[in-house]
Design an enzyme around this catalytic site. Structure first.
Site, PDB file in Angstrom:
ATOM      1  N   GLU A 185       0.822  -1.209   0.000  1.00  0.00           N
ATOM      2  CA  GLU A 185       0.000   0.000   0.000  1.00  0.00           C
ATOM      3  C   GLU A 185       0.859   1.263   0.000  1.00  0.00           C
ATOM      4  O   GLU A 185       0.524   2.254  -0.648  1.00  0.00           O
ATOM      5  CB  GLU A 185      -0.948  -0.003   1.198  1.00  0.00           C
ATOM      6  CG  GLU A 185      -2.058  -1.041   1.109  1.00  0.00           C
ATOM      7  CD  GLU A 185      -3.003  -0.812  -0.058  1.00  0.00           C
ATOM      8  OE1 GLU A 185      -3.035   0.307  -0.611  1.00  0.00           O
ATOM      9  OE2 GLU A 185      -3.715  -1.758  -0.430  1.00  0.00           O
ATOM     10  N   ASP A 243      -9.787   4.758  -1.764  1.00  0.00           N
ATOM     11  CA  ASP A 243      -8.719   5.284  -2.618  1.00  0.00           C
ATOM     12  C   ASP A 243      -9.362   5.871  -3.871  1.00  0.00           C
ATOM     13  O   ASP A 243     -10.591   6.043  -3.937  1.00  0.00           O
ATOM     14  CB  ASP A 243      -7.700   4.186  -2.950  1.00  0.00           C
ATOM     15  CG  ASP A 243      -8.254   3.107  -3.869  1.00  0.00           C
ATOM     16  OD1 ASP A 243      -9.494   3.098  -4.137  1.00  0.00           O
ATOM     17  OD2 ASP A 243      -7.474   2.267  -4.349  1.00  0.00           O
ATOM     18  N   TYR A 300      -6.211   5.995   5.050  1.00  0.00           N
ATOM     19  CA  TYR A 300      -6.403   4.999   3.992  1.00  0.00           C
ATOM     20  C   TYR A 300      -5.555   3.754   4.223  1.00  0.00           C
ATOM     21  O   TYR A 300      -6.053   2.619   4.196  1.00  0.00           O
ATOM     22  CB  TYR A 300      -6.080   5.585   2.613  1.00  0.00           C
ATOM     23  CG  TYR A 300      -5.922   4.491   1.586  1.00  0.00           C
ATOM     24  CD1 TYR A 300      -7.030   3.837   1.074  1.00  0.00           C
ATOM     25  CD2 TYR A 300      -4.652   4.058   1.186  1.00  0.00           C
ATOM     26  CE1 TYR A 300      -6.890   2.785   0.179  1.00  0.00           C
ATOM     27  CE2 TYR A 300      -4.507   3.006   0.299  1.00  0.00           C
ATOM     28  CZ  TYR A 300      -5.631   2.378  -0.202  1.00  0.00           C
ATOM     29  OH  TYR A 300      -5.498   1.324  -1.082  1.00  0.00           O
TER      30      TYR A 300
END
Length: 347
Positions: free
Chosen positions: A46, A147, A129
């Site tokens: 990520e 996202d 996030y």
């Protein structure tokens, strides 16, 4: 539009058949057997994927996890080695925070990541996030993951016609409504896959979308125009000089940039300041400098940069000359500078 409760079941059924095979992912079939992706792999992927494409990240992820297979391995790595391995991915503050976070997890938390989004956000470089992605994918917490792909899917499904970024709070609220308590990680990855492969920014393939009967944007014929984005601000242009000095034995003058700021912690060539007007020519040593015929152009998030590149051969007494220099260890901007320097007339 059908009930909101219909969204996740339809999406998960599609994901079970169409999930992308990614090096950091545990597929839905293995997930159903009780297998989980290690939080280290979720976190690393990520962070790498921020502002970067899946295609660009695959090889970097494989190289990182081969060289540093656990968070403790990464925590024990030399800063310079990690920055060199990151070269080309851009946004180098991510790599610096990667090391900070790895060292907190390895040395303060016994090598174990926290299991909730709230606790994960306390770690260096992990925002809402990334925390939600780790918590949902690695630990099945029903955290809401939003996202760019999720923003697009939610904007179209609910026909949100007000422009971004103003609609982000509403997108987050709606994304939370459709996030299930069971298989939250698969749901998050399904949303990402749908946005990346079907509900694409341009020319969405609505005929293949599992949410076609649910999507209000499709029903209104406006899906392809969503999400609406506010006009982009014009980026300013900054100018500067870059100096590539080669020693008599082939060594190359390089410097490590300060940890803070753009390209922080990376190797590069000496440069002037970057300003609205071209600074004075002020090379690091007196030598017979020649100018490359073409300037280097590079775009950062907030501005364009144009560098005039100069090349010379000279002595480096008291200066850092790297005999093991490799352009592959440089960030993209400095690779461009190196390539431009090779076109400068030799003297």
């Amino acid at each position: 539009m059908r009930d909101v409760a219909d969204i996740s079941p339809a999406l998960l059924a599609w994901y079970d058949r169409n999930a992308r095979v990614l090096p950091w992912r545990t597929g839905p079939a293995d997930h159903a057997k009780g297998l989980r992706t290690a939080p280290y792999r979720v976190w690393l992927s990520e962070v790498m994927l921020q502002q970067t494409t899946v295609a660009a990240v695959r090889d970097y992820f494989r190289a990182f996890t081969t060289r540093w297979p656990t968070v403790t391995d990464l925590a024990q790595a030399e800063d310079g080695d990690v920055m060199a391995a990151w070269a080309g991915l851009g946004y180098y503050a991510r790599a610096r925070n990667l090391l900070k976070c790895a060292r907190v997890v390895a040395f303060e938390l016994g090598g174990e990541f926290p299991q909730t989004a709230r606790e994960l956000q306390a770690l260096p470089g992990i925002g809402p996030y990334t925390a939600a992605a780790i918590a949902s994918i690695a630990f099945d917490e029903p955290a809401t993951v939003v996202d760019g792909n999720v923003e697009r899917v939610i904007s179209r499904v609910f026909a949100l016609t007000d422009p971004l970024p103003g609609t982000r709070p509403e997108i987050a609220r709606l994304a939370g409504l459709v996030t299930p308590t069971h298989r939250a990680g698969d749901h998050a990855q399904a949303m990402m896959d749908l946005g990346a492969t079907i509900c694409t920014p341009r020319n969405p393939v609505c005929a293949l979308c599992p949410l076609i009967e649910i999507c209000e944007g499709h029903a209104q014929g406006i899906a392809a125009s969503l999400p609406v984005k506010a006009p982009k601000k014009v980026k300013p242009t900054r100018l500067g000089h870059a100096y590539v000095l080669t020693g008599p034995s082939g060594e190359v003058l390089v410097e490590r940039r300060p940890d803070r700021g753009l390209l922080g912690g990376t190797l590069g060539f000496p440069t002037s300041d970057w300003a609205e007007t071209l600074p004075a020519f002020a090379p690091p040593v007196t030598a017979d400098w020649t100018q490359a015929p073409t300037d280097v152009r590079h775009t950062f998030t907030h501005f364009h940069l144009v560098l005039t590149v100069h090349r010379a051969t000279g002595h480096m007494e008291g200066m850092l000359g790297d005999n093991a220099f490799s352009p592959e260890d440089l960030p993209t901007l400095m690779r461009k500078v190196w390539e431009a320097a090779q076109t400068a007339p030799a003297k």
